[in-house]
Design a protein around this motif. Structure first.
Motif, PDB file in Angstrom:
ATOM      1  N   SER A 103       0.823  -1.212   0.000  1.00  0.00           N
ATOM      2  CA  SER A 103       0.000   0.000   0.000  1.00  0.00           C
ATOM      3  C   SER A 103       0.859   1.264   0.000  1.00  0.00           C
ATOM      4  N   GLN A 104       1.993   1.218   0.663  1.00  0.00           N
ATOM      5  CA  GLN A 104       2.878   2.391   0.728  1.00  0.00           C
ATOM      6  C   GLN A 104       3.475   2.725  -0.633  1.00  0.00           C
ATOM      7  N   ARG A 151      -4.280   3.719  -1.759  1.00  0.00           N
ATOM      8  CA  ARG A 151      -3.592   3.110  -0.612  1.00  0.00           C
ATOM      9  C   ARG A 151      -4.549   2.468   0.380  1.00  0.00           C
ATOM     10  N   SER A 157      -4.391  -1.362   1.404  1.00  0.00           N
ATOM     11  CA  SER A 157      -4.098  -1.627   2.806  1.00  0.00           C
ATOM     12  C   SER A 157      -5.164  -2.519   3.436  1.00  0.00           C
ATOM     13  N   CYS A 169       1.764   2.425  -3.526  1.00  0.00           N
ATOM     14  CA  CYS A 169       0.661   2.671  -4.453  1.00  0.00           C
ATOM     15  C   CYS A 169       0.294   4.155  -4.433  1.00  0.00           C
ATOM     16  N   PRO A 170      -0.417   4.592  -5.461  1.00  0.00           N
ATOM     17  CA  PRO A 170      -0.882   5.985  -5.460  1.00  0.00           C
ATOM     18  C   PRO A 170      -1.731   6.263  -4.222  1.00  0.00           C
ATOM     19  N   PRO A 171      -1.634   7.476  -3.671  1.00  0.00           N
ATOM     20  CA  PRO A 171      -2.346   7.814  -2.433  1.00  0.00           C
ATOM     21  C   PRO A 171      -3.841   7.500  -2.463  1.00  0.00           C
ATOM     22  N   GLU A 172      -4.480   7.718  -3.605  1.00  0.00           N
ATOM     23  CA  GLU A 172      -5.922   7.488  -3.675  1.00  0.00           C
ATOM     24  C   GLU A 172      -6.299   6.003  -3.641  1.00  0.00           C
TER      25      GLU A 172
END
Length: 156
Positions: A79-80, A87, A91, A82-85
């Motif tokens: 998740s870290q 994550r 996660s 990946c793109p913020p949107e």
């Protein structure tokens, strides 16, 4: 921008396989307690089929992660990376998978313990009846039928 929807789908699919394996462990435990060898054998066959499916999923995982530029990234760190949107969704899928993998491990241990206990009792009874020589206990030296089952090479 990286689209990780295929990764999320994969993680959810893997989690479904883990659930199936966990359910099989409960069925195996019930079969052992009921001394139902036919049902136990059926469970083991189903477990083997799922294991083959998991091997195929491992190949898919490798290709998927390579395509996303995430080869070698441990499961907990996906998740870290990946793109913020996306994550939060990754996660959530990862945490669910890790939790369910732990539940599977516990269920496998319980089933293995019950099977080993029953095999030991059978071995002692056969020995007592003179059917199994004391020096050779093949039933007590059974290989771990669970090694590798239900696990892919996902590094946590």
């Amino acid at each position: 921008m990286m689209d990780v929807s295929a990764l999320i789908e994969f993680l959810e699919s893997l989690d479904r396989e883990i659930h199936l394996l966990t359910e099989l462990q409960s069925q195996k435990l019930e079969a052992v307690h009921a001394h139902d060898l036919e049902r136990l054998n059926d469970c083991i066959k189903q477990e083997q089929a799922i294991s083959l499916s998991l091997r195929g999923m491992e190949q898919k995982r490798s290709k998927l992660l390579a395509g996303l530029g995430l080869s070698g990234v441990p499961l907990r760190e996906l998740s870290q990376n990946c793109p913020p949107e996306q994550r939060a969704a990754v996660s959530t899928a990862v945490e669910r998978l890790l939790r369910d993998r732990q539940l599977l491990s516990s269920a496998q241990a319980a089933a293995r313990t019950a099977m080993e206990r029953d095999l030991h009792m059978i071995s002692r009874e056969l020995e007592h009846r003179g059917i199994l020589p004391e020096a050779d206990h093949p039933l007590e030296q059974t290989p771990d039928a669970f090694s590798g089952m239900g696990h892919t090479n996902l590094r946590a």
